[in-house]
Design a protein around this motif. Structure first.
Motif, PDB file in Angstrom:
ATOM      1  N   LYS A 163       0.824  -1.204   0.000  1.00  0.00           N
ATOM      2  CA  LYS A 163       0.000   0.000   0.000  1.00  0.00           C
ATOM      3  C   LYS A 163       0.860   1.258   0.000  1.00  0.00           C
ATOM      4  N   ASP A 164       1.924   1.265   0.797  1.00  0.00           N
ATOM      5  CA  ASP A 164       2.752   2.464   0.896  1.00  0.00           C
ATOM      6  C   ASP A 164       3.446   2.779  -0.422  1.00  0.00           C
ATOM      7  N   TYR A 165       3.930   1.747  -1.123  1.00  0.00           N
ATOM      8  CA  TYR A 165       4.598   1.983  -2.393  1.00  0.00           C
ATOM      9  C   TYR A 165       3.612   2.544  -3.414  1.00  0.00           C
ATOM     10  N   ALA A 166       2.403   1.999  -3.435  1.00  0.00           N
ATOM     11  CA  ALA A 166       1.381   2.503  -4.355  1.00  0.00           C
ATOM     12  C   ALA A 166       1.021   3.954  -4.031  1.00  0.00           C
ATOM     13  N   ILE A 167       0.967   4.282  -2.744  1.00  0.00           N
ATOM     14  CA  ILE A 167       0.626   5.650  -2.337  1.00  0.00           C
ATOM     15  C   ILE A 167       1.695   6.635  -2.789  1.00  0.00           C
ATOM     16  N   ILE A 168       2.949   6.250  -2.673  1.00  0.00           N
ATOM     17  CA  ILE A 168       4.039   7.116  -3.122  1.00  0.00           C
ATOM     18  C   ILE A 168       3.888   7.420  -4.613  1.00  0.00           C
ATOM     19  N   LYS A 169       3.589   6.394  -5.398  1.00  0.00           N
ATOM     20  CA  LYS A 169       3.406   6.579  -6.836  1.00  0.00           C
ATOM     21  C   LYS A 169       2.186   7.457  -7.130  1.00  0.00           C
ATOM     22  N   LEU A 170       1.120   7.268  -6.375  1.00  0.00           N
ATOM     23  CA  LEU A 170      -0.091   8.072  -6.578  1.00  0.00           C
ATOM     24  C   LEU A 170       0.141   9.532  -6.200  1.00  0.00           C
ATOM     25  N   ALA A 171       0.863   9.749  -5.117  1.00  0.00           N
ATOM     26  CA  ALA A 171       1.158  11.122  -4.690  1.00  0.00           C
ATOM     27  C   ALA A 171       1.961  11.853  -5.769  1.00  0.00           C
ATOM     28  N   GLU A 172       2.899  11.140  -6.380  1.00  0.00           N
ATOM     29  CA  GLU A 172       3.671  11.730  -7.480  1.00  0.00           C
ATOM     30  C   GLU A 172       2.746  12.049  -8.650  1.00  0.00           C
ATOM     31  N   HIS A 173       1.855  11.132  -8.963  1.00  0.00           N
ATOM     32  CA  HIS A 173       0.915  11.326 -10.079  1.00  0.00           C
ATOM     33  C   HIS A 173       0.005  12.522  -9.833  1.00  0.00           C
ATOM     34  N   LEU A 174      -0.426  12.696  -8.592  1.00  0.00           N
ATOM     35  CA  LEU A 174      -1.353  13.776  -8.241  1.00  0.00           C
ATOM     36  C   LEU A 174      -0.629  15.074  -7.898  1.00  0.00           C
ATOM     37  N   ASN A 175       0.706  15.027  -7.888  1.00  0.00           N
ATOM     38  CA  ASN A 175       1.516  16.174  -7.481  1.00  0.00           C
ATOM     39  C   ASN A 175       1.122  16.650  -6.077  1.00  0.00           C
ATOM     40  N   THR A 176       0.955  15.661  -5.197  1.00  0.00           N
ATOM     41  CA  THR A 176       0.551  15.925  -3.816  1.00  0.00           C
ATOM     42  C   THR A 176       1.668  15.500  -2.875  1.00  0.00           C
ATOM     43  N   ASP A 177       2.034  16.380  -1.966  1.00  0.00           N
ATOM     44  CA  ASP A 177       3.060  16.041  -0.980  1.00  0.00           C
ATOM     45  C   ASP A 177       2.491  15.042   0.026  1.00  0.00           C
ATOM     46  N   LEU A 178       3.302  14.082   0.429  1.00  0.00           N
ATOM     47  CA  LEU A 178       2.825  13.062   1.373  1.00  0.00           C
ATOM     48  C   LEU A 178       2.414  13.661   2.712  1.00  0.00           C
ATOM     49  N   SER A 179       2.908  14.839   3.036  1.00  0.00           N
ATOM     50  CA  SER A 179       2.492  15.505   4.276  1.00  0.00           C
ATOM     51  C   SER A 179       1.038  15.933   4.213  1.00  0.00           C
ATOM     52  N   GLN A 180       0.471  15.962   3.000  1.00  0.00           N
ATOM     53  CA  GLN A 180      -0.929  16.364   2.805  1.00  0.00           C
ATOM     54  C   GLN A 180      -1.848  15.160   2.624  1.00  0.00           C
ATOM     55  N   VAL A 181      -1.342  13.992   3.004  1.00  0.00           N
ATOM     56  CA  VAL A 181      -2.110  12.754   2.854  1.00  0.00           C
ATOM     57  C   VAL A 181      -2.412  12.172   4.227  1.00  0.00           C
ATOM     58  N   ALA A 182      -3.648  11.746   4.428  1.00  0.00           N
ATOM     59  CA  ALA A 182      -4.056  11.078   5.672  1.00  0.00           C
ATOM     60  C   ALA A 182      -4.457   9.651   5.345  1.00  0.00           C
ATOM     61  N   ALA A 183      -3.995   8.714   6.172  1.00  0.00           N
ATOM     62  CA  ALA A 183      -4.310   7.299   5.951  1.00  0.00           C
ATOM     63  C   ALA A 183      -4.865   6.684   7.222  1.00  0.00           C
ATOM     64  N   PHE A 184      -5.839   5.791   7.059  1.00  0.00           N
ATOM     65  CA  PHE A 184      -6.490   5.111   8.180  1.00  0.00           C
ATOM     66  C   PHE A 184      -6.329   3.604   8.007  1.00  0.00           C
ATOM     67  N   GLY A 185      -5.992   2.899   9.119  1.00  0.00           N
ATOM     68  CA  GLY A 185      -5.832   1.461   9.014  1.00  0.00           C
ATOM     69  C   GLY A 185      -5.908   0.749  10.338  1.00  0.00           C
ATOM     70  N   ASP A 186      -5.772  -0.598  10.269  1.00  0.00           N
ATOM     71  CA  ASP A 186      -5.920  -1.395  11.490  1.00  0.00           C
ATOM     72  C   ASP A 186      -4.992  -2.595  11.587  1.00  0.00           C
TER      73      ASP A 186
END
Length: 259
Positions: free
Chosen positions: A186-209
């Motif tokens: 999941k984390d690797y996919a998120i890094i790629k998506l953040a690059e695609h969206l031009n979004t800094d990871l500091s602006q991303v919130a994730a929820f899990g268990d």
């Protein structure tokens, strides 16, 4: 908390979903408000898209990360894909089928979802698309994941170590393990998506268990554990919210990210 989140990512089972696999109307309303305020919504699940279809139809997320991170799509466009090669897939499936400490073997591919259990509905209606297969003949294709009913996690882990491109994950509270490509996370996919969206990871919130959410929470600016999460997830979280039964994801979003 400063309200600067551009992307919210949530796991499904035991995080966004209640124990009976339902999503409350309150949670759906909060997700709708996020979209109205320009916040992208993503689900990140160990399920395939087919197994998560009824939730995708309800939530209508901008992004779907499925198969534990092996596949990521933004508005239907594939942004990231990481699969086990046909050669490794075939050898690993054979190892699993022949192993005395492994029961059911399921295989997720682009062609379909296969299981060697004759009781195809034993895992619930979300898996009613399963195709019975004894794996006597090779599938001859890449696989998103191979998930097995493991009576001995250590024995299953030893299988994964035979293949350099393979990773191993045990799920908490159930006798199931997953084999996938080492970059299918999941984390690797998120890094790629953040690059695609031009979004800094500091602006991303994730929820899990669960275990497969740990690196996701560590990667994002806001890593939020529901209160029913395993201790290992709670320890790495930047915040802890209410449980999945108490609409913890939606309540945290409303209190911290919505205007």
């Amino acid at each position: 908390m400063e309200k600067k989140v551009k992307l919210i990512i949530t796991d499904l089972d035991q995080t966004l979903l209640k124990g009976d696999k339902s999503i409350s109307q309150y949670t759906l309303d909060i997700i709708k408000k996020c979209k109205e305020q320009g916040i992208n919504i993503a689900i990140a699940t160990a399920r395939s898209e087919r197994a998560a279809k009824r939730y995708i139809d309800l939530i209508k997320p901008d992004i779907v990360i499925s198969n534990g991170g092996a596949l990521a799509k933004h508005n239907g466009e594939v942004i990231y894909r990481s699969m086990l090669s046909p050669l490794v897939s075939e050898a690993l499936i054979k190892d699993c089928v022949l192993h005395t400490d492994i029961g059911e073997v399921t295989v997720e591919t682009e062609m379909g979802y296969f299981s060697n259990s004759p009781n195809l509905l034993k895992n619930g209606v979300d898996y009613d698309h399963a195709i019975y297969n004894t794996y006597e003949e090779s599938l001859d294709c890449e696989t998103f994941k191979i998930t097995v009913e493991a009576f001995n996690n250590k024995a299953a882990l030893e299988l994964a170590t035979k293949y350099s491109e393979c990773s191993f994950l045990a799920y908490s509270g159930e006798p199931w393990c997953r084999f996938a490509h080492k970059n299918a996370t999941k984390d690797y996919a998120i890094i790629k998506l953040a690059e695609h969206l031009n979004t800094d990871l500091s602006q991303v919130a994730a929820f899990g268990d669960d275990y497969n959410d740990i690196d996701m929470l560590k990667t994002c600016g806001y890593g939020v554990a529901v209160s029913n999460a395993i201790e290992e997830v709670r320890q790495v979280a930047t915040h802890i919210t209410y449980s999945n039964e108490e609409d913890g994801v939606a309540r945290f979003i409303q209190e911290n990210f919505l205007l």
